[in-house]
Motif scaffolding. Structure first.
Motif, PDB file in Angstrom:
ATOM      1  N   PHE B   4     -77.834  51.474 -37.022  1.00 28.32           N
ATOM      2  CA  PHE B   4     -78.277  51.935 -35.706  1.00 28.32           C
ATOM      3  C   PHE B   4     -79.526  52.795 -35.819  1.00 28.32           C
ATOM      4  O   PHE B   4     -80.509  52.584 -35.115  1.00 28.32           O
ATOM      5  CB  PHE B   4     -77.142  52.722 -35.037  1.00 28.32           C
ATOM      6  CG  PHE B   4     -77.585  53.519 -33.842  1.00 28.32           C
ATOM      7  CD1 PHE B   4     -77.783  52.902 -32.621  1.00 28.32           C
ATOM      8  CD2 PHE B   4     -77.793  54.881 -33.947  1.00 28.32           C
ATOM      9  CE1 PHE B   4     -78.195  53.635 -31.526  1.00 28.32           C
ATOM     10  CE2 PHE B   4     -78.210  55.618 -32.855  1.00 28.32           C
ATOM     11  CZ  PHE B   4     -78.410  54.995 -31.648  1.00 28.32           C
ATOM     12  N   VAL B   5     -79.480  53.760 -36.763  1.00 25.38           N
ATOM     13  CA  VAL B   5     -80.624  54.666 -36.937  1.00 25.38           C
ATOM     14  C   VAL B   5     -81.858  53.889 -37.370  1.00 25.38           C
ATOM     15  O   VAL B   5     -82.956  54.097 -36.847  1.00 25.38           O
ATOM     16  CB  VAL B   5     -80.287  55.774 -37.965  1.00 25.38           C
ATOM     17  CG1 VAL B   5     -81.520  56.616 -38.266  1.00 25.38           C
ATOM     18  CG2 VAL B   5     -79.174  56.659 -37.433  1.00 25.38           C
ATOM     19  N   ALA B   6     -81.676  52.947 -38.301  1.00 26.05           N
ATOM     20  CA  ALA B   6     -82.811  52.151 -38.775  1.00 26.05           C
ATOM     21  C   ALA B   6     -83.422  51.353 -37.628  1.00 26.05           C
ATOM     22  O   ALA B   6     -84.645  51.308 -37.465  1.00 26.05           O
ATOM     23  CB  ALA B   6     -82.348  51.215 -39.896  1.00 26.05           C
ATOM     24  N   LYS B   7     -82.565  50.757 -36.797  1.00 18.84           N
ATOM     25  CA  LYS B   7     -83.034  49.960 -35.674  1.00 18.84           C
ATOM     26  C   LYS B   7     -83.818  50.813 -34.692  1.00 18.84           C
ATOM     27  O   LYS B   7     -84.891  50.447 -34.225  1.00 18.84           O
ATOM     28  CB  LYS B   7     -81.826  49.352 -34.945  1.00 18.84           C
ATOM     29  CG  LYS B   7     -81.715  47.846 -35.077  1.00 18.84           C
ATOM     30  CD  LYS B   7     -80.460  47.422 -34.388  1.00 18.84           C
ATOM     31  CE  LYS B   7     -80.532  46.057 -33.778  1.00 18.84           C
ATOM     32  NZ  LYS B   7     -79.228  45.700 -33.186  1.00 18.84           N
ATOM     33  N   MET B  12     -88.870  52.876 -32.403  1.00 19.87           N
ATOM     34  CA  MET B  12     -89.680  54.049 -32.126  1.00 19.87           C
ATOM     35  C   MET B  12     -91.107  53.869 -32.656  1.00 19.87           C
ATOM     36  O   MET B  12     -92.066  54.192 -31.963  1.00 19.87           O
ATOM     37  CB  MET B  12     -89.017  55.256 -32.777  1.00 19.87           C
ATOM     38  CG  MET B  12     -89.671  56.561 -32.440  1.00 19.87           C
ATOM     39  SD  MET B  12     -88.821  57.899 -33.287  1.00 19.87           S
ATOM     40  CE  MET B  12     -90.227  58.796 -33.897  1.00 19.87           C
ATOM     41  N   ILE B  13     -91.204  53.310 -33.871  1.00 21.98           N
ATOM     42  CA  ILE B  13     -92.535  53.115 -34.441  1.00 21.98           C
ATOM     43  C   ILE B  13     -93.333  52.108 -33.613  1.00 21.98           C
ATOM     44  O   ILE B  13     -94.499  52.312 -33.311  1.00 21.98           O
ATOM     45  CB  ILE B  13     -92.421  52.684 -35.923  1.00 21.98           C
ATOM     46  CG1 ILE B  13     -91.920  53.885 -36.731  1.00 21.98           C
ATOM     47  CG2 ILE B  13     -93.756  52.188 -36.452  1.00 21.98           C
ATOM     48  CD1 ILE B  13     -91.486  53.559 -38.128  1.00 21.98           C
ATOM     49  N   ASP B 310     -79.478  61.334 -29.671  1.00 22.84           N
ATOM     50  CA  ASP B 310     -78.571  60.188 -29.712  1.00 22.84           C
ATOM     51  C   ASP B 310     -77.640  60.278 -30.908  1.00 22.84           C
ATOM     52  O   ASP B 310     -76.444  59.979 -30.815  1.00 22.84           O
ATOM     53  CB  ASP B 310     -79.374  58.886 -29.809  1.00 22.84           C
ATOM     54  CG  ASP B 310     -79.698  58.338 -28.443  1.00 22.84           C
ATOM     55  OD1 ASP B 310     -79.342  59.020 -27.467  1.00 22.84           O
ATOM     56  OD2 ASP B 310     -80.300  57.255 -28.362  1.00 22.84           O
ATOM     57  N   ILE B 311     -78.208  60.679 -32.049  1.00 24.27           N
ATOM     58  CA  ILE B 311     -77.410  60.770 -33.271  1.00 24.27           C
ATOM     59  C   ILE B 311     -76.382  61.898 -33.149  1.00 24.27           C
ATOM     60  O   ILE B 311     -75.202  61.723 -33.457  1.00 24.27           O
ATOM     61  CB  ILE B 311     -78.329  60.980 -34.493  1.00 24.27           C
ATOM     62  CG1 ILE B 311     -79.208  59.739 -34.672  1.00 24.27           C
ATOM     63  CG2 ILE B 311     -77.510  61.241 -35.741  1.00 24.27           C
ATOM     64  CD1 ILE B 311     -80.291  59.894 -35.695  1.00 24.27           C
ATOM     65  N   ILE B 320     -67.621  57.109 -29.548  1.00 23.91           N
ATOM     66  CA  ILE B 320     -68.823  56.292 -29.428  1.00 23.91           C
ATOM     67  C   ILE B 320     -69.096  55.550 -30.728  1.00 23.91           C
ATOM     68  O   ILE B 320     -69.134  56.136 -31.798  1.00 23.91           O
ATOM     69  CB  ILE B 320     -70.027  57.163 -29.072  1.00 23.91           C
ATOM     70  CG1 ILE B 320     -69.834  57.661 -27.655  1.00 23.91           C
ATOM     71  CG2 ILE B 320     -71.333  56.391 -29.179  1.00 23.91           C
ATOM     72  CD1 ILE B 320     -70.668  58.842 -27.333  1.00 23.91           C
ATOM     73  N   THR B 321     -69.266  54.234 -30.635  1.00 21.44           N
ATOM     74  CA  THR B 321     -69.614  53.469 -31.821  1.00 21.44           C
ATOM     75  C   THR B 321     -70.985  52.850 -31.591  1.00 21.44           C
ATOM     76  O   THR B 321     -71.357  52.526 -30.470  1.00 21.44           O
ATOM     77  CB  THR B 321     -68.607  52.339 -32.075  1.00 21.44           C
ATOM     78  OG1 THR B 321     -68.465  51.599 -30.862  1.00 21.44           O
ATOM     79  CG2 THR B 321     -67.273  52.878 -32.528  1.00 21.44           C
ATOM     80  N   TYR B 322     -71.719  52.730 -32.675  1.00 21.80           N
ATOM     81  CA  TYR B 322     -73.055  52.149 -32.558  1.00 21.80           C
ATOM     82  C   TYR B 322     -73.046  50.695 -33.008  1.00 21.80           C
ATOM     83  O   TYR B 322     -72.370  50.330 -33.954  1.00 21.80           O
ATOM     84  CB  TYR B 322     -74.034  52.935 -33.429  1.00 21.80           C
ATOM     85  CG  TYR B 322     -74.236  54.340 -32.942  1.00 21.80           C
ATOM     86  CD1 TYR B 322     -74.994  54.572 -31.812  1.00 21.80           C
ATOM     87  CD2 TYR B 322     -73.650  55.402 -33.602  1.00 21.80           C
ATOM     88  CE1 TYR B 322     -75.175  55.849 -31.349  1.00 21.80           C
ATOM     89  CE2 TYR B 322     -73.834  56.683 -33.140  1.00 21.80           C
ATOM     90  CZ  TYR B 322     -74.608  56.902 -32.022  1.00 21.80           C
ATOM     91  OH  TYR B 322     -74.782  58.166 -31.566  1.00 21.80           O
ATOM     92  N   HIS B 323     -73.818  49.910 -32.310  1.00 17.93           N
ATOM     93  CA  HIS B 323     -74.013  48.565 -32.799  1.00 17.93           C
ATOM     94  C   HIS B 323     -75.377  48.046 -32.432  1.00 17.93           C
ATOM     95  O   HIS B 323     -76.087  48.645 -31.660  1.00 17.93           O
ATOM     96  CB  HIS B 323     -72.948  47.606 -32.315  1.00 17.93           C
ATOM     97  CG  HIS B 323     -72.467  47.901 -30.917  1.00 17.93           C
ATOM     98  ND1 HIS B 323     -71.384  47.353 -30.360  1.00 17.93           N
ATOM     99  CD2 HIS B 323     -72.921  48.750 -29.989  1.00 17.93           C
ATOM    100  CE1 HIS B 323     -71.214  47.823 -29.134  1.00 17.93           C
ATOM    101  NE2 HIS B 323     -72.125  48.674 -28.901  1.00 17.93           N
TER     102      HIS B 323
END
Lengths: 315, 323
Positions: B4-7, B12-13, B310-311, B320-323
């Protein structure tokens, strides 16, 4: 506040969803007005808001006849000297500036500018935001994905820096401030309207309309729009406030329309002159005017909010 | 979570590059002679041409854009016309001041907002709650810069409690971060601008905390705590408030963007040597590489704050789960 609204689950249309067919639009807006005026009678703050707002509207409309002097007119005393930095008096209720101008007249004329910027920008913002929100929420799929990425993009742009760069590149004018506000603020409305439309689009009467052969445009304008209208109106009230504040801020920084008298412009000249530390009569009135106008709109919006979110009605 | 963070980082970039493209185009494709805003058109023709060539403004738009983006990726923002120094260097000097002021203001708003919001919910329906709402709405309706002017007039000029402007006493020059920011003098200068900015942000955490508390207070475990005979203040802050915090944290992410943008005004009023004041001056001086650089950095700040929030949100709420 906005986050709270976004979380609020499906306001407004609790009554509409109960009936299988959508109520005709005229009836809907009538009940909206009725609910609104019922709230006014209950809620003293909302009533105060309406009275205050009416006052500002009257001052704004008749600004030119109400202002005793021109905004740039210089005043001289009997000895022929400029009346510089005079504290409030009968002749000049809010005193004079460092070049002998009447602050009372400037504040009155500034009312009109604030109202024009506030309402025009809010109208543009809500129009664009509502259209994008309805289209994205109704179609879903790739149109939704594309539109929401654009919304995300505009969320990443800081408003004041954007507005001053825009004002510096184009000529500083009231229209460019309205443009800057509209360009960056429609995203908020779009996002809020979209989440509302997402839930409405699942309602049985929308499916019924589709089965009956109604086209997309017809469904969006006749069946979805009336149901998001109260929410859109509420957002518009917040946007009026936001636009008035934005205009004041940009003008304060010196990127406003130099030919126009506005509250932010008065404060800009006040700040640049350096006399703001001693001439309180020059600094206080425009600021108070902004607070009162924004508060009155907040209070009116309160009555609207109760129409939008039935849960608030018995608070 | 890592995915999730990588995505989000990748998005963001991409967004940042888009923002950079937008600001690049804004400065170069405006009506009239686009170079007029960058190089003074009234200077002699040859001198002007030389300047245009020095800054690479005679190249085609596409070439300029390629060079601009290539530099940007290497974190090269060009050099400021006014300071004649690399933009990144100027930004580096201004950034700490802006960040410290912003976090101080947030801290002020959140401390007061969370405690006050809980207290208002507890006093629901009384004059205390109405007073709290009115108080926060007044500061939400008041322009920050005007409250700043008033605060300086009252607390600095009339009462003399706080200094009126700047970060350190006039005449002081410090070089290292420690010298400038770690001192009582700095703290004294920080209080007034941070409080003024904080008062403007106050309404958001205060009202959300109140609403969220109202919902939590009807839960069973509050009833239980009451039945056990715990003291009111203990139930309020230990049991109810802790659980009502989540929505307040999320909302923080949404308004942090406005916080950084709005801080420009506070910095101007208090002559606070941060990024906000610098961008206003850069735009006034037509120092476009600097204005452009600060704009991109502020956008990056807004985006990374949103990501961080968000994190944090995910860490706070296990549902809360990230996907």
């Amino acid at each position: 506040m906005q986050a709270a609204q976004e979380q609020a689950p499906s306001p407004a249309s609790a009554s509409a969803s109960a009936s299988a067919s959508p109520p005709p639009r005229a009836h809907h807006s009538q009940s909206l007005a009725a609910l609104f005026s019922a709230n006014l009678r209950q809620d003293r703050l909302a009533l105060t808001g309406v009275v205050l707002l009416t006052f500002f509207l009257v001052v704004g409309i008749f600004a030119e006849s109400l202002a005793p002097h021109g905004p740039r007119e210089r005043h001289y005393d009997d000895a022929g000297r400029i009346r510089r930095l005079e504290p409030p008096s009968l002749a000049h209720p809010f005193g004079t500036t460092d070049v002998g101008r009447d602050i009372f007249s400037q504040v009155i004329l500034g009312t009109r500018t604030a109202l024009i910027v506030g309402f025009l920008a809010a109208l543009l913002v809500t129009l664009v935001g509502a259209v994008v929100g309805i289209v994205a929420g109704y179609y879903g799929g790739w149109p939704d994905a594309v539109l929401m990425r654009i919304v995300d993009f505009f969320y990443a742009i800081p408003f004041i820096p954007f507005a001053i760069v825009l004002a510096a590149i184009l000529q500083p004018s009231i229209w460019n401030i309205i443009l800057a506000v509209s360009l960056l603020t429609w995203r908020t409305v779009a996002r809020i309207v979209r989440s509302q439309v997402l839930s409405i689009a699942q309602r049985p009467y929308i499916k019924a309309a589709r089965v009956a052969g109604a086209g997309h445009t017809r469904i969006m304008t006749r069946y979805i729009l009336p149901n998001v209208l109260p929410l859109v109106l509420l957002e518009m009230a917040f946007m009026v406030n936001w636009a008035i504040m934005a205009e004041a801020s940009i003008a304060f920084l010196g990127f406003g329309d130099p030919r126009l008298t506005s509250w932010g412009q008065i404060l800009h000249l006040n700040f640049v002159s350096g006399y703001w530390r001693i001439a309180w009569w020059w600094t206080v009135p425009p600021g108070l005017a902004i607070i009162l106008l924004l508060l009155s709109i907040f209070f009116v919006a309160r009555a609207l909010e109760a129409v939008v979110d039935p849960r608030l009605r018995n608070r | 979570m890592a995915v999730f963070v990588a995505k989000r980082l990748a998005t963001m970039i991409l967004m940042l590059l888009l923002v950079a493209t937008m600001i690049f185009l804004m400065f170069r494709t405006m009506p009239g002679d686009p170079t007029a805003s960058m190089v003074d058109p009234s200077i002699p023709r040859e001198a002007r041409q030389a300047l245009l060539e020095r800054y690479g403004l005679h190249e085609s738009l596409w070439t300029q854009y390629r060079i601009f983006m290539a530099d940007l990726v290497r974190l090269d923002f060009g050099s400021s016309y006014f300071y004649n120094r690399p933009v990144l260097e100027v930004i580096g000097e201004r950034l700490p001041a802006t960040l410290i002021l912003m976090f101080a203001a947030m801290l002020f708003a959140y401390a007061l907002g969370v405690l006050g919001g809980a207290w208002m919910a507890w006093n629901r329906g009384t004059w205390r709650e109405a007073a709290g709402i009115t108080f926060s709405l007044i500061f939400r309706s008041a322009p920050t810069f005007w409250v700043g002017l008033m605060a300086v007039m009252l607390f600095a000029v009339t009462l003399g409690w706080f200094p009126a402007q700047g970060m350190r006493t006039t005449g002081y020059t410090g070089d290292t971060f420690r010298e400038v920011f770690v001192s009582l003098d700095f703290l004294r200068h920080l209080i007034l601008p941070a409080a003024v900015a904080g008062l403007y942000f106050l309404a958001t955490p205060l009202l959300i905390m109140r609403n969220s508390m109202l919902e939590v207070m009807s839960e069973d475990y509050i009833e239980m705590a009451r039945a056990k005979g715990l003291r009111e203040i203990r139930i309020l802050y230990k049991h109810a408030a802790r659980n009502a915090l989540l929505p307040v944290v999320t909302a923080g992410a949404l308004f942090i963007g406005a916080a950084i943008g709005g801080q420009v005004l506070i910095e101007v009023v208090f002559s606070w040597p941060g990024l906000g004041r610098e961008i206003v001056q850069a735009v006034t001086r037509s120092d476009y590489p600097l204005a452009q650089g600060i704009f991109i950095i502020i956008s990056a700040l807004v985006m990374s704050m949103n990501l961080a929030a968000d994190i944090v949100y995910g860490l706070l709420d296990p549902r809360i789960t990230y996907h």
